[in-house]
Design a protein around this motif. Structure first.
Motif, PDB file in Angstrom:
ATOM      1  N   UNK A   1       4.045  -2.312  10.031  1.00 19.23           N
ATOM      2  CA  UNK A   1       4.045  -1.048   9.561  1.00 19.23           C
ATOM      3  C   UNK A   1       3.289  -0.898   7.962  1.00 19.23           C
ATOM      4  N   UNK A   2       2.531   0.107   7.968  1.00 17.42           N
ATOM      5  CA  UNK A   2       1.582   0.177   6.739  1.00 17.42           C
ATOM      6  C   UNK A   2       0.714   1.383   6.781  1.00 17.42           C
ATOM      7  N   UNK A   3      -0.457   1.053   6.352  1.00 17.10           N
ATOM      8  CA  UNK A   3      -1.479   2.191   6.253  1.00 17.10           C
ATOM      9  C   UNK A   3      -2.942   1.858   6.545  1.00 17.10           C
ATOM     10  N   UNK A   4      -3.797   2.508   6.981  1.00 16.46           N
ATOM     11  CA  UNK A   4      -5.293   2.265   6.867  1.00 16.46           C
ATOM     12  C   UNK A   4      -5.737   2.273   5.687  1.00 16.46           C
ATOM     13  N   UNK A   5      -6.418   1.232   5.055  1.00 15.75           N
ATOM     14  CA  UNK A   5      -6.934   1.008   3.852  1.00 15.75           C
ATOM     15  C   UNK A   5      -8.312   0.755   3.840  1.00 15.75           C
ATOM     16  N   UNK A   6      -9.391   1.423   3.310  1.00 17.61           N
ATOM     17  CA  UNK A   6     -10.630   1.025   3.180  1.00 17.61           C
ATOM     18  C   UNK A   6     -11.137   0.513   1.732  1.00 17.61           C
ATOM     19  N   UNK A   7     -10.066   0.367   0.764  1.00 16.59           N
ATOM     20  CA  UNK A   7     -10.517  -0.207  -0.329  1.00 16.59           C
ATOM     21  C   UNK A   7      -9.689  -1.456  -0.991  1.00 16.59           C
ATOM     22  N   UNK A   8     -10.217  -1.887  -1.951  1.00 16.32           N
ATOM     23  CA  UNK A   8      -9.529  -2.998  -2.279  1.00 16.32           C
ATOM     24  C   UNK A   8      -8.282  -2.824  -3.083  1.00 16.32           C
ATOM     25  N   UNK A   9      -7.269  -3.546  -2.713  1.00 10.99           N
ATOM     26  CA  UNK A   9      -6.024  -3.464  -3.546  1.00 10.99           C
ATOM     27  C   UNK A   9      -5.344  -4.777  -3.606  1.00 10.99           C
ATOM     28  N   UNK A  10      -4.685  -5.204  -4.664  1.00 10.85           N
ATOM     29  CA  UNK A  10      -3.827  -6.508  -4.705  1.00 10.85           C
ATOM     30  C   UNK A  10      -2.663  -6.436  -3.837  1.00 10.85           C
ATOM     31  N   UNK A  11      -2.363  -7.478  -3.131  1.00 10.96           N
ATOM     32  CA  UNK A  11      -1.402  -7.238  -2.257  1.00 10.96           C
ATOM     33  C   UNK A  11      -0.283  -7.973  -2.751  1.00 10.96           C
ATOM     34  N   UNK A  12       0.960  -7.624  -2.768  1.00 12.48           N
ATOM     35  CA  UNK A  12       2.432  -8.142  -3.129  1.00 12.48           C
ATOM     36  C   UNK A  12       3.115  -8.365  -2.439  1.00 12.48           C
ATOM     37  N   UNK A  13       4.276  -9.189  -2.618  1.00  9.89           N
ATOM     38  CA  UNK A  13       5.551  -9.479  -1.679  1.00  9.89           C
ATOM     39  C   UNK A  13       5.109  -9.718  -0.259  1.00  9.89           C
ATOM     40  N   UNK A  14       5.940  -8.973   0.610  1.00 10.12           N
ATOM     41  CA  UNK A  14       5.285  -9.205   2.078  1.00 10.12           C
ATOM     42  C   UNK A  14       4.272  -8.462   2.597  1.00 10.12           C
ATOM     43  N   UNK A  15       3.571  -7.890   1.694  1.00  8.94           N
ATOM     44  CA  UNK A  15       2.406  -6.864   2.178  1.00  8.94           C
ATOM     45  C   UNK A  15       1.121  -7.830   2.525  1.00  8.94           C
ATOM     46  N   UNK A  16       0.656  -7.621   3.625  1.00  6.80           N
ATOM     47  CA  UNK A  16      -0.182  -8.423   3.978  1.00  6.80           C
ATOM     48  C   UNK A  16      -1.446  -7.683   4.653  1.00  6.80           C
TER      49      UNK A  16
END
Length: 143
Positions: free
Chosen positions: A62-77
């Motif tokens: 579960x998440x999002x379509x992402x086309x820009x940089x973002x630092x990932x935290x926790x369990x987000x991969x």
């Protein structure tokens, strides 16, 4: 129904192996983890929510379509939606009724002799409190 070739698209997600019984109570928490990460990275909108079901277990992302940089935290991969030939339909109406769109894809594939590769996903339109304005694209990867 549309047969559509799709390219892999970048996502950021929280992955989980769960049960169909537990999934309805879990998806909001998982999606919330992703949005907490995005907001911490300064992203507040413009990312379509997705739910990817890799297997019938369910093995979900579960998440999002992402086309820009973002630092990932926790369990987000970082992850990606699959590429390949898909059967796709558009569900218009409340997000909670999207199961009917999945049933329609399955019925259409069976009637037209299309095999399924297992992966399927939903891409949600922008948030709208009015169920009449809600829409979801439903994809099933074909074998």
């Amino acid at each position: 129904m549309t047969v559509r070739d799709v390219e892999a698209r970048r996502t950021v997600v929280v992955a989980e192996v769960t049960t169909w019984q537990d999934f309805p109570g879990l998806w909001g928490q998982l999606l919330g983890e992703v949005w907490d990460c995005l907001r911490a990275g300064g992203i507040y909108r413009g990312c379509r929510n997705i739910m990817l079901y890799r297997e019938g277990v369910p093995n979900v992302e579960l998440g999002v379509l992402l086309d820009q940089p973002c630092p990932l935290t926790g369990r987000v991969a970082a992850s990606a939606l699959p590429s390949g030939t898909t059967a796709m339909t558009l569900h218009r109406g409340p997000f909670g009724d999207v199961g009917a769109a999945h049933d329609a894809v399955l019925g259409w594939c069976a009637a037209h002799g299309h095999g399924l590769a297992g992966a399927r996903w939903e891409e949600y339109g922008p948030h709208n409190d009015d169920p009449a304005q809600q829409w979801t694209e439903v994809y099933w990867l074909l074998s």
